[in-house]
Design an enzyme around this catalytic site. Structure first.
Site, mmCIF file in Angstrom:
data_model
loop_
_atom_site.group_PDB
_atom_site.id
_atom_site.type_symbol
_atom_site.label_atom_id
_atom_site.label_comp_id
_atom_site.label_asym_id
_atom_site.label_seq_id
_atom_site.Cartn_x
_atom_site.Cartn_y
_atom_site.Cartn_z
ATOM 1 N N GLY A 20 0.837 -1.208 0.000
ATOM 2 C CA GLY A 20 0.000 0.000 0.000
ATOM 3 C C GLY A 20 0.863 1.245 0.000
ATOM 4 O O GLY A 20 1.866 1.311 0.710
ATOM 5 N N SER A 82 2.590 -7.908 -5.197
ATOM 6 C CA SER A 82 2.919 -8.917 -6.205
ATOM 7 C C SER A 82 2.662 -10.340 -5.714
ATOM 8 O O SER A 82 3.292 -10.802 -4.752
ATOM 9 C CB SER A 82 4.398 -8.779 -6.599
ATOM 10 O OG SER A 82 4.762 -9.826 -7.459
ATOM 11 N N ASP A 137 -0.030 2.108 8.569
ATOM 12 C CA ASP A 137 -0.520 1.333 9.727
ATOM 13 C C ASP A 137 0.359 1.428 10.985
ATOM 14 O O ASP A 137 -0.102 1.147 12.080
ATOM 15 C CB ASP A 137 -0.667 -0.148 9.349
ATOM 16 C CG ASP A 137 -1.848 -0.391 8.417
ATOM 17 O OD1 ASP A 137 -2.601 0.560 8.156
ATOM 18 O OD2 ASP A 137 -2.007 -1.533 7.942
ATOM 19 N N ARG A 181 -5.218 -2.594 9.010
ATOM 20 C CA ARG A 181 -5.639 -3.963 8.715
ATOM 21 C C ARG A 181 -5.597 -4.867 9.945
ATOM 22 O O ARG A 181 -6.527 -5.563 10.247
ATOM 23 C CB ARG A 181 -4.730 -4.531 7.630
ATOM 24 C CG ARG A 181 -5.323 -5.673 6.888
ATOM 25 C CD ARG A 181 -4.292 -6.358 6.035
ATOM 26 N NE ARG A 181 -3.292 -5.450 5.521
ATOM 27 C CZ ARG A 181 -3.041 -5.255 4.240
ATOM 28 N NH1 ARG A 181 -3.731 -5.881 3.352
ATOM 29 N NH2 ARG A 181 -2.074 -4.448 3.854
ATOM 30 N N ALA A 196 -12.273 11.327 20.935
ATOM 31 C CA ALA A 196 -13.424 10.444 20.681
ATOM 32 C C ALA A 196 -13.841 9.755 21.977
ATOM 33 O O ALA A 196 -13.009 9.521 22.862
ATOM 34 C CB ALA A 196 -13.054 9.395 19.645
HETATM 35 O O1 F6P Z 1 -1.542 -1.500 4.929
HETATM 36 C C1 F6P Z 1 -2.083 -0.258 4.710
HETATM 37 C C2 F6P Z 1 -3.554 -0.364 4.422
HETATM 38 O O2 F6P Z 1 -4.024 0.921 4.148
HETATM 39 C C3 F6P Z 1 -4.395 -1.031 5.504
HETATM 40 O O3 F6P Z 1 -4.677 -0.172 6.564
HETATM 41 C C4 F6P Z 1 -5.595 -1.457 4.727
HETATM 42 O O4 F6P Z 1 -6.234 -2.546 5.302
HETATM 43 C C5 F6P Z 1 -5.003 -1.871 3.424
HETATM 44 O O5 F6P Z 1 -3.815 -1.143 3.278
HETATM 45 C C6 F6P Z 1 -5.900 -1.665 2.239
HETATM 46 O O6 F6P Z 1 -5.169 -1.889 1.099
HETATM 47 P P1 F6P Z 1 -5.669 -1.824 -0.406
HETATM 48 O O7 F6P Z 1 -6.673 -0.754 -0.499
HETATM 49 O O8 F6P Z 1 -4.451 -1.496 -1.187
HETATM 50 O O9 F6P Z 1 -6.196 -3.159 -0.707
#
Ligand code: F6P
Length: 332
Positions: A20, A82, A137, A181, A196
């Site tokens: 990501g 990949s 993350d 994630r 919050a």
């Molecule tokens: O790892 C970074 C992240 O943004 C996570 O927080 C999220 O779950 C994931 O990537 C989503 O990735 P993508 O949109 O590339 O599938």
């Protein structure tokens, strides 16, 4: 870990971004390229992460080609996850291209998946690889911060501030889902930063019943919660599912949902991310040229640290207990 080669042996290195994207990756690429150029080492940018390595998709980079990118989100080298690089065959193809391009080492910028690939690649083929932690993350063990985390938290907070305005005006309760994630790090920092009411994170077990209890007890004390932050990776489900279940147990205010999503991955990096990315990119090249390999460059207590890939990806980074406590105390 040090290998048996020295700066004089390295004439050309590759740099790639993988997984990501995260704000600050460009600042890191710039630092890698300019540090290498400073040492008279040439640089090949690898396009689309390991996919580009497998296909031999290289682009020569010099000081000028990384000008005017420090402030930009995303990655000019593009990125990918990949599948092919997960296979031995894929990594062998990548190694063939690595040799054909006459590379002497690699800097990879990314997160868990990127370092998993880097570890295998460097062990299987003896390729010198150093890694810079690039993920919003902040879930890599051994570094206090990853590149992009601070920007993502700032984006989350500014979005939640807006949601709070409307939540407050209508006396509504919003379940706001943030990314992460497997990690509640963005959620925790956003919760503290925007005040919050409470949050759901993967690291702390909270049932829907417990959550509804907290909200109902608040209502009895005339505290109407405006925002509950839901980390994407929490075990109770996504924000919509959670909201539906809470609705059955909490009726004091109307419940709405907002998912901030990929807004958190884009945008101009904050000053903190630009400086972090510049420091880590610089250190990764210095380390590679001095013979280090198989490690992530991180920051601990504002000092540069080298963490073996296996540790960075193999150990779970806990949420800071002091911050958890802080968020609880301040949300009464
Ligand atoms: O790892 C970074 C992240 O943004 C996570 O927080 C999220 O779950 C994931 O990537 C989503 O990735 P993508 O949109 O590339 O599938």
């Amino acid at each position: 870990m040090r290998a048996d080669f020295f700066m004089a042996d390295m004439r050309k290195i590759g740099v790639l971004t993988s997984g990501g994207d995260s704000p600050g990756m460009n600042a890191c690429i710039r630092a890698v390229v300019r540090t290498a150029v400073h040492h008279k080492v040439s640089v090949a940018g690898v396009l689309r992460g390991y996919e580009g390595l497998i296909k031999g998709d290289f682009q020569p980079l010099d000081s000028r080609s990384v000008g005017n990118i420090i402030h930009r989100g995303g990655t000019v080298l593009k990125t990918a996850r990949s599948e092919a690089f997960r296979t031995e065959e894929g990594r062998r193809a990548a190694h063939d291209q690595y040799l054909a391009e006459e590379l002497d080492g690699l800097v990879v910028i990314g997160g868990n998946g990127t370092f998993t690939g880097a570890k295998l690649f460097s062990e299987e083929f003896g390729v010198p690889v150093m890694g810079c932690p690039g993920t919003i993350d902040n879930d890599l063990y051994g570094t206090d911060l990853t590149i992009g985390f601070d920007t993502a938290v700032n984006t989350a907070i500014s979005s939640i501030d807006r949601i709070r305005d409307t939540a407050d005006s209508h006396d509504r309760l919003f379940f706001v889902e943030v990314m992460g994630r497997h990690s509640g790090c963005i959620a925790l920092h956003a919760a503290i930063g925007c005040g919050a009411g409470t949050m759901l994170v993967p690291e702390v077990e909270t049932s829907i019943e417990q959550l509804a209890d907290i909200l109902n007890r608040g209502a009895k004390r005339k505290k109407l919660f405006n925002v509950v932050i839901v980390a994407e990776g929490n075990p109770n489900g996504n924000a919509y599912q959670i909201a539906e279940r809470v609705k059955e147990r909490f009726t004091h205010s109307e419940i709405k949902v907002a998912v901030i999503g990929h807004l958190q991955r884009g945008g101009a990096p904050t000053a903190l991310d630009r400086i972090l990315a510049s420091r880590l990119g610089y250190e990764a090249v210095e380390a590679l040229l001095s013979g280090r390999t198989g490690e992530m460059v991180g920051l601990s207590n504002n000092e540069v640290v080298f963490v073996p890939f296996g540790t960075a990806i193999g150990r779970t980074k806990p949420l800071n207990p002091n911050l958890l406590r802080l968020s609880e105390v301040l949300s009464i």
